[in-house]
Design a protein around this motif. Structure first.
Motif, short mmCIF file in Angstrom:
data_model
loop_
_atom_site.label_atom_id
_atom_site.label_comp_id
_atom_site.label_asym_id
_atom_site.label_seq_id
_atom_site.Cartn_x
_atom_site.Cartn_y
_atom_site.Cartn_z
N UNK A 212 19.08 -9.61 -17.28
CA UNK A 212 19.69 -8.53 -18.20
C UNK A 212 21.05 -7.97 -17.48
N UNK A 213 21.13 -7.51 -16.41
CA UNK A 213 22.06 -7.45 -15.73
C UNK A 213 23.11 -8.23 -15.62
N UNK A 214 22.82 -9.39 -15.23
CA UNK A 214 23.91 -10.55 -15.20
C UNK A 214 24.51 -10.71 -16.57
N UNK A 215 23.72 -10.55 -17.59
CA UNK A 215 24.33 -10.66 -19.04
C UNK A 215 25.22 -9.72 -19.49
N UNK A 216 24.75 -8.30 -19.13
CA UNK A 216 25.27 -7.05 -19.83
C UNK A 216 26.35 -6.61 -18.65
N UNK A 217 26.31 -6.87 -17.52
CA UNK A 217 27.41 -6.43 -16.39
C UNK A 217 27.60 -7.49 -15.53
N UNK A 218 28.20 -8.56 -16.05
CA UNK A 218 28.36 -9.83 -15.21
C UNK A 218 29.09 -9.52 -13.90
N UNK A 219 30.32 -8.55 -13.85
CA UNK A 219 31.10 -8.26 -12.84
C UNK A 219 30.43 -7.83 -11.74
N UNK A 220 29.23 -7.29 -11.93
CA UNK A 220 28.33 -6.70 -10.80
C UNK A 220 27.27 -7.82 -9.91
N UNK A 221 27.27 -8.99 -10.69
CA UNK A 221 26.19 -10.01 -10.26
C UNK A 221 26.99 -11.34 -10.02
N UNK A 222 26.75 -11.65 -8.60
CA UNK A 222 27.34 -13.01 -8.08
C UNK A 222 26.33 -14.07 -8.17
N UNK A 223 25.18 -13.77 -8.48
CA UNK A 223 24.10 -14.66 -8.57
C UNK A 223 22.70 -14.12 -8.69
N UNK A 224 21.58 -14.87 -9.02
CA UNK A 224 20.40 -14.53 -9.05
C UNK A 224 19.45 -15.29 -8.28
N UNK A 225 18.42 -14.65 -7.86
CA UNK A 225 17.28 -15.41 -7.18
C UNK A 225 16.18 -14.91 -7.72
N UNK A 226 15.51 -15.81 -8.50
CA UNK A 226 14.53 -15.46 -9.47
C UNK A 226 13.13 -15.90 -8.87
N UNK A 227 12.04 -14.80 -8.60
CA UNK A 227 10.75 -15.10 -7.82
C UNK A 227 9.84 -14.91 -8.89
N UNK A 228 8.92 -15.89 -9.53
CA UNK A 228 7.85 -15.76 -10.09
C UNK A 228 7.99 -14.93 -11.46
N UNK A 229 9.21 -15.10 -11.95
CA UNK A 229 9.86 -14.16 -12.82
C UNK A 229 9.93 -14.48 -14.42
N UNK A 230 9.62 -13.45 -15.32
CA UNK A 230 10.09 -13.58 -16.65
C UNK A 230 11.40 -14.10 -16.93
N UNK A 231 11.33 -14.77 -17.95
CA UNK A 231 12.85 -15.13 -18.39
C UNK A 231 13.02 -16.56 -17.78
N UNK A 232 12.05 -17.32 -17.24
CA UNK A 232 12.35 -18.62 -16.53
C UNK A 232 11.81 -19.85 -17.49
N UNK A 233 10.93 -19.38 -18.24
CA UNK A 233 10.37 -20.58 -19.26
C UNK A 233 8.98 -20.55 -19.32
N UNK A 234 8.39 -20.04 -18.20
CA UNK A 234 6.80 -19.84 -18.04
C UNK A 234 6.17 -18.64 -18.99
N UNK A 235 5.04 -18.94 -19.59
CA UNK A 235 4.39 -17.89 -20.42
C UNK A 235 3.72 -16.71 -19.61
N UNK A 236 3.85 -15.59 -20.08
CA UNK A 236 3.32 -14.59 -19.27
C UNK A 236 2.05 -13.98 -19.96
N UNK A 237 0.93 -13.89 -19.09
CA UNK A 237 -0.20 -13.85 -19.33
C UNK A 237 -0.70 -12.38 -20.07
N UNK A 238 -0.44 -12.16 -21.22
CA UNK A 238 -0.72 -10.74 -21.89
C UNK A 238 -1.98 -10.22 -21.31
#
Length: 365
Positions: A212-238
């Motif tokens: 969300x930061x990368x999309x809303x504040x792109x000038x603050x983010x040079x890249x993302x390293x996502x670890x077992x993260x939401x938003x990567x395509x895998x389903x979250x166990x509610x």
């Protein structure tokens, strides 16, 4: 090549000693920087001590089952063929460095930034010209979750780890709990502490906030390293989220925490006690409920996958191969074997190497 001491590391501000467990490398074996040498158990969790440089493991000084203080000599690394007398002299002359009281106090001091009217706790480590790193933990975690990663990734760059709103030593106010609200607060912290465009390393909820930061504040983010993260395509166990929010006794909490790890023996009594103590702080239940209904809602998590696909910044996706909290994505991720939802703690060496390589690719961008 000179002889090098492998010493008991300090993982987290509260660690004073560790128990040596199993050695992964025998005396006389060649090793490379980053190789896991020996497992060490702390009151919080067990982890492996990594080799800092290439060489040969000449001597195992610490025996399995022994308790050692921070800085004690565990092993000696050096050139193959080093004679025993030279190793004996090195071991006999080794002097443990006592922690400097002033340095310890300074390192334990929590810094605070006010962002969108909320007090946010953070700390900093490292220095250098490399692109800085910002660490964002998962739900109910805190910045100490990165205890196995900060030293390895702070050698030549500034790193910042924060306690998200409602977590750790930050104010127990998560606003409406929405992913954009949390992202805007973190972005305000980045601005307030003059953090240049950073690679945001986010775990689970923290990864979603990074997107969300990368999309809303792109000038603050040079890249993302996502670890077992939401938003990567895998389903979250509610069901996991519901069980965690309902756990208010030791047995129930231990059962929930075990689901975070492939090796559930890593869940210690202290880990369970610390989580229960955190859950009982004023304002925590309300903050977590709002995040569960907001940032972790099915609608929010689903839309994050689309938002990530639209980003222009480079993205590294690491995911525990045995993660049952957030299912591994069908494609696009590097799976970390032997790890579940906490790969940065359970397989720190593999995660650190992957992040280090990813960051190195973008240091000169």
């Amino acid at each position: 090549m000179t002889l090098t001491a492998i010493t008991m590391p300090k993982w987290g501000l509260s660690m004073e000693e560790g128990i040596v467990q199993d050695w992964h490398v025998a005396e006389g074996e060649n090793i490379a920087a980053g190789d896991e040498l020996v497992d060490v158990e702390t009151s919080k969790i067990a982890n492996a001590v990594e080799a800092a440089a290439d060489g040969t493991l000449l001597r195992q000084v610490a025996k399995s089952g022994a308790t050692h203080r921070i800085g004690d000599l565990l092993a000696v690394v050096g050139p193959a063929g080093t004679n025993a007398a030279e190793i004996d002299a090195f071991v006999g002359g080794f002097e443990r460095e006592e922690p400097d009281a002033d340095d310890e106090a300074a390192g334990a001091e929590t810094k605070t930034a006010t962002a969108n009217g909320i007090a946010i706790a953070y700390d900093e480590a490292g220095d250098g010209d490399g692109v800085p790193l910002l660490f964002l933990h998962g739900v109910s975690g805190d910045r100490q979750n990165w205890m196995f990663n900060r030293d390895a990734l702070s050698k030549d760059r500034r790193t910042v780890a924060i306690d998200l709103p409602g977590h750790g030593e930050s104010a127990k106010d998560a606003g409406d709990g929405g992913i954009d609200t949390l992202a805007d607060t973190v972005a305000a912290v980045m601005a307030g502490i003059d953090l240049p465009p950073a690679i945001v390393v986010g775990h689970s909820l923290g990864g979603g906030i990074a997107i969300a930061i990368a999309g809303r504040h792109p000038d603050r983010v040079a890249g993302l390293a996502l670890l077992s993260s939401i938003g990567t395509g895998g389903a979250l166990d509610r069901g996991f989220i519901d069980d965690f929010l309902a756990a208010d006794r030791r047995g129930a909490m231990k059962s929930v925490l075990k689901r975070l790890f492939a090796d559930d023996s890593l869940v210690t009594r202290d880990m369970v006690a610390d989580m229960l103590a955190y859950r009982r702080l004023d304002g925590v239940t309300e903050a977590l409920d709002r995040i569960a209904l907001g940032a972790l809602s099915e609608d929010s998590a689903g839309k994050l996958t689309e938002r990530r696909a639209a980003l222009t910044q480079p993205v590294l996706i690491l995911h525990g191969a045995e993660d049952e909290v957030i299912a591994p994505p069908a494609s696009g991720a590097t799976l970390i074997e032997g790890a579940a939802h906490m790969p940065h703690m359970e397989a720190a060496a593999a995660c650190n190497e992957a992040i280090r390589n990813f960051v190195a690719e973008h240091d000169d961008d």
